[in-house]
Write a protein that holds these residues in place. Structure first.
Motif, PDB file in Angstrom:
ATOM      1  N   PHE A  69       4.276  27.418  26.059  1.00  0.00           N
ATOM      2  CA  PHE A  69       3.821  27.035  24.726  1.00  0.00           C
ATOM      3  C   PHE A  69       4.892  26.156  24.096  1.00  0.00           C
ATOM      4  N   LEU A  70       4.503  24.960  23.678  1.00  0.00           N
ATOM      5  CA  LEU A  70       5.424  24.025  23.029  1.00  0.00           C
ATOM      6  C   LEU A  70       4.789  23.574  21.730  1.00  0.00           C
ATOM      7  N   LEU A  71       5.508  23.747  20.624  1.00  0.00           N
ATOM      8  CA  LEU A  71       5.045  23.322  19.306  1.00  0.00           C
ATOM      9  C   LEU A  71       6.068  22.352  18.764  1.00  0.00           C
ATOM     10  N   LYS A  72       5.619  21.130  18.435  1.00  0.00           N
ATOM     11  CA  LYS A  72       6.555  20.107  17.989  1.00  0.00           C
ATOM     12  C   LYS A  72       5.921  19.194  16.959  1.00  0.00           C
ATOM     13  N   VAL A  73       6.779  18.492  16.231  1.00  0.00           N
ATOM     14  CA  VAL A  73       6.344  17.472  15.282  1.00  0.00           C
ATOM     15  C   VAL A  73       6.693  16.126  15.897  1.00  0.00           C
ATOM     16  N   GLU A  74       5.705  15.212  15.908  1.00  0.00           N
ATOM     17  CA  GLU A  74       5.914  13.911  16.527  1.00  0.00           C
ATOM     18  C   GLU A  74       5.027  12.874  15.844  1.00  0.00           C
ATOM     19  N   ASP A  75       5.619  11.800  15.391  1.00  0.00           N
ATOM     20  CA  ASP A  75       4.881  10.673  14.812  1.00  0.00           C
ATOM     21  C   ASP A  75       3.879  11.082  13.733  1.00  0.00           C
ATOM     22  N   GLY A  76       4.313  11.913  12.797  1.00  0.00           N
ATOM     23  CA  GLY A  76       3.458  12.304  11.683  1.00  0.00           C
ATOM     24  C   GLY A  76       2.389  13.322  12.010  1.00  0.00           C
ATOM     25  N   ALA A 113       1.626  29.955  12.473  1.00  0.00           N
ATOM     26  CA  ALA A 113       1.273  29.989  11.048  1.00  0.00           C
ATOM     27  C   ALA A 113       2.509  29.943  10.155  1.00  0.00           C
ATOM     28  N   ARG A 114       3.612  30.511  10.598  1.00  0.00           N
ATOM     29  CA  ARG A 114       4.847  30.531   9.810  1.00  0.00           C
ATOM     30  C   ARG A 114       5.592  29.202   9.854  1.00  0.00           C
ATOM     31  N   LEU A 115       5.586  28.547  11.009  1.00  0.00           N
ATOM     32  CA  LEU A 115       6.394  27.341  11.201  1.00  0.00           C
ATOM     33  C   LEU A 115       5.765  26.065  10.640  1.00  0.00           C
ATOM     34  N   MET A 157      13.793  11.307  17.893  1.00  0.00           N
ATOM     35  CA  MET A 157      13.690  12.579  18.583  1.00  0.00           C
ATOM     36  C   MET A 157      12.699  13.481  17.848  1.00  0.00           C
ATOM     37  N   SER A 158      11.809  14.101  18.578  1.00  0.00           N
ATOM     38  CA  SER A 158      10.792  14.972  18.002  1.00  0.00           C
ATOM     39  C   SER A 158      11.355  16.366  17.773  1.00  0.00           C
ATOM     40  N   PRO A 159      11.215  16.873  16.549  1.00  0.00           N
ATOM     41  CA  PRO A 159      11.673  18.242  16.329  1.00  0.00           C
ATOM     42  C   PRO A 159      10.782  19.244  17.063  1.00  0.00           C
ATOM     43  N   ILE A 160      11.399  20.029  17.909  1.00  0.00           N
ATOM     44  CA  ILE A 160      10.686  21.098  18.606  1.00  0.00           C
ATOM     45  C   ILE A 160      10.784  22.340  17.735  1.00  0.00           C
ATOM     46  N   LEU A 161       9.630  22.871  17.358  1.00  0.00           N
ATOM     47  CA  LEU A 161       9.589  24.047  16.508  1.00  0.00           C
ATOM     48  C   LEU A 161       9.627  25.332  17.316  1.00  0.00           C
ATOM     49  N   LEU A 162       9.013  25.308  18.506  1.00  0.00           N
ATOM     50  CA  LEU A 162       8.952  26.496  19.345  1.00  0.00           C
ATOM     51  C   LEU A 162       8.669  26.062  20.778  1.00  0.00           C
ATOM     52  N   ASP A 163       9.398  26.631  21.712  1.00  0.00           N
ATOM     53  CA  ASP A 163       9.212  26.326  23.137  1.00  0.00           C
ATOM     54  C   ASP A 163       9.501  27.607  23.905  1.00  0.00           C
TER      55      ASP A 163
END
Length: 135
Positions: A60-67, A23-25, A1-7
């Motif tokens: 706006f979607l900011l996420k971490v996925e596969d490095g 910039a903060r996240l 599961m990809s961590p969603i930082l902001l949506d």
């Protein structure tokens, strides 16, 4: 599961908030220094394009996925004109504007674009660990 930082959805009054939140996240997940600054600038350019050219609001979607960190910006505007889609055409020095997508292509490791008459989705990717062999 990809961590969603902001949506979230956004409009004109949210540009600064999204830039600061990005910039903060990102430092805690591994993006910092010049790469962070460049990424935040690319994000700013893409969300500003939504405000100026695509109806004034988007998602706006900011996420971490596969490095990598991904920012995906979507709108319901008229689509990006053919000459601006791939970000390879450098706008002339006499042109006002037109550099946002080109700049994003220069600053990010990958830019994806899906566009048409019912809207656009732009993905901005930045690899979190540069110089690390992929497994």
């Amino acid at each position: 599961m990809s961590p969603i930082l902001l949506d979230r959805t956004f409009g004109h009054d949210d540009i600064t908030v999204l830039r600061h939140e990005t910039a903060r996240l990102l430092p805690p997940v591994g993006l910092s220094g010049d790469r962070l600054s460049g990424y935040v600038l690319a994000v700013n350019e893409v969300i500003t394009n939504v405000i100026l050219h695509a109806g004034g609001h988007g998602r706006f979607l900011l996420k971490v996925e596969d490095g990598s960190v991904w920012c995906v910006v979507t709108d319901s505007g008229p689509g990006i004109p053919d000459g601006r889609r791939d970000g390879t055409v450098v706008p002339g020095t006499d042109e006002v504007g037109g550099r946002g997508l080109w700049l994003a292509h220069q600053l990010c490791d990958e830019v994806t674009t899906a566009t048409g008459p019912i809207g656009t989705s732009i993905g901005l990717r930045m690899i979190l660990k540069i110089g690390t062999p992929e497994s």
